[in-house]
Design an enzyme around this catalytic site. Sequence first.
Site, PDB file in Angstrom:
ATOM      1  N   ASP A 255       0.785  -1.391   0.033  1.00 35.49           N
ATOM      2  CA  ASP A 255      -0.217   0.083   0.064  1.00 35.49           C
ATOM      3  C   ASP A 255       0.754   1.264   0.069  1.00 35.49           C
ATOM      4  OD1 ASP A 255       0.841   0.363   2.642  1.00 35.49           O
ATOM      5  OD2 ASP A 255      -0.931  -0.534   3.482  1.00 35.49           O
ATOM      6  N   LYS A 277      -4.076   3.579  -2.064  1.00 35.65           N
ATOM      7  CA  LYS A 277      -5.029   4.554  -2.505  1.00 35.65           C
ATOM      8  C   LYS A 277      -4.305   6.124  -2.645  1.00 35.65           C
ATOM      9  CE  LYS A 277      -8.326   2.818   0.889  1.00 35.65           C
ATOM     10  NZ  LYS A 277      -9.291   3.160   2.173  1.00 35.65           N
ATOM     11  N   MET A 388      -4.543   8.686  11.099  1.00 35.07           N
ATOM     12  CA  MET A 388      -5.186   9.151   9.739  1.00 35.07           C
ATOM     13  C   MET A 388      -6.020  10.206  10.202  1.00 35.07           C
ATOM     14  SD  MET A 388      -5.885   5.294   8.309  1.00 35.07           S
ATOM     15  CE  MET A 388      -6.542   4.724   9.895  1.00 35.07           C
TER      16      MET A 388
END
Length: 470
Positions: A255, A277, A388
């Site tokens: 990732d 992402k 996050m």
Amino acid sequence: MDYLPVFLQLRERPVLVVGGGRVAVRKVELLRRTGAKITVVAPELVDELRELATQGELRYLDTVFAPQHVAGTAAVIAATGVPEVNAAVSVAAREQNIPVNVVDDPAASTFIFPAIVDRSPILIAISSGGQAPVLARRVREQMEAFLPARLGALARFMGDRRKAVKRALRTAARRSFWERIVGGVVGARVFAGDEVTAGKDFERELRTTHLTRSSGTGGLGLGECYLIGAGPGDPDLLTLRALQLLQQADVILYDRLVPAAVLERARRDAERVFVGKQPGNHTTQERINELLVHYARLGLRVARLKGGDPFIFGRGGEEIEVLAAHGIPYIVVPGITAALGAAAATSIPLTHRKLAQSVTFVTGHVLDDESLDWNSLARARQTVVFYMGVGHLPQIVSRLQAAGASADQPVAVIERATLPEQRTLRGTLGTIASTVQAANVSPPALLIVGEVTALAAADTLMVAEFGALV
């Protein structure tokens, strides 16, 4: 090559040690592990050797060395510390073509003792040819640290099952089968001391391989998956097990939080598949699950490499549910989660006897569905770490203050923790949002809330263990 590395079988064979001091003790200790029949010749013995002689662990001749003592022995060791005696031992052994080692005298020896890594029945001998014993020992120490402690247990486990594999698989299939055993779930279970489960997994793998190989389809059997925590960013913080499995993986699904420096530690020819992402390329969790199953069904070893720890906001739990539902074996390798890496890199203790009796990890993505107990998170004398959360920092601050947290509560934001470009911004709940906006902080970054963040002064430069400046 000055010496041919060989392994000498000495069990129940006579070996002579000339000398009764401390050096002789070390040689006798090593020989006892081989099962040799040891005779020690010396006019005097240190207490350790005398005790072994009393216990019948060795035969002791209370006399000075004579050439006839070497007759019929499989090997001779001179460890007297007296050059004239050592030379006489060497001559006597050579005349009868008996291997002889004179301690610290390669010229008088026909064999030398290497530095040994003992994971019996796996043995590794390291030698500098007598030129640099300290260097040889240093190499041994590094190998000792790298090799699993239960490597010998795995060798015995495999040895007990060699005949079964030989009966079930043709020669061409055996090597790849054993490679999967060594590097996969079965090997990991043996290393963990769970040989019962390992045995069951072994039988299942053998049956599967036998069926696919015997069907004429050329199948490779079922692969396996490794859920690996890549840690907070610094590649030197990868665990030893993570490095081992990255070197074995055929495919790596990684990732956005996995730095290039971590990927460099993986097997060079492994296929790398980005599943993170980013703008224009958002891989859903459902697609990641599909890829894990797809590659495993091709018989491949699949590494799911994710930042931090797989089970802390890493969706590792969802992925093992999918793997288990499809009968795909997996290994979970924990990593240093971002909160621990950031705390260590900035000298912020997450708990402190006077300031914080608990620590809570929270995802910053869940803000509006009332699943978080904000009253609990706003309490004093604790530490709360928001993962996050930088993109939602004003909302987090607002919710904490609305729940009773003081605007003067000390906080810190750590951007790209443990990496060379790490930045640490300290402030209070009342000021941190504007401070972060002015500094143009971007993910990955953590918010730490609590009195512990004030222990290191905001205007003090310090070098943390990782070499990052804060």
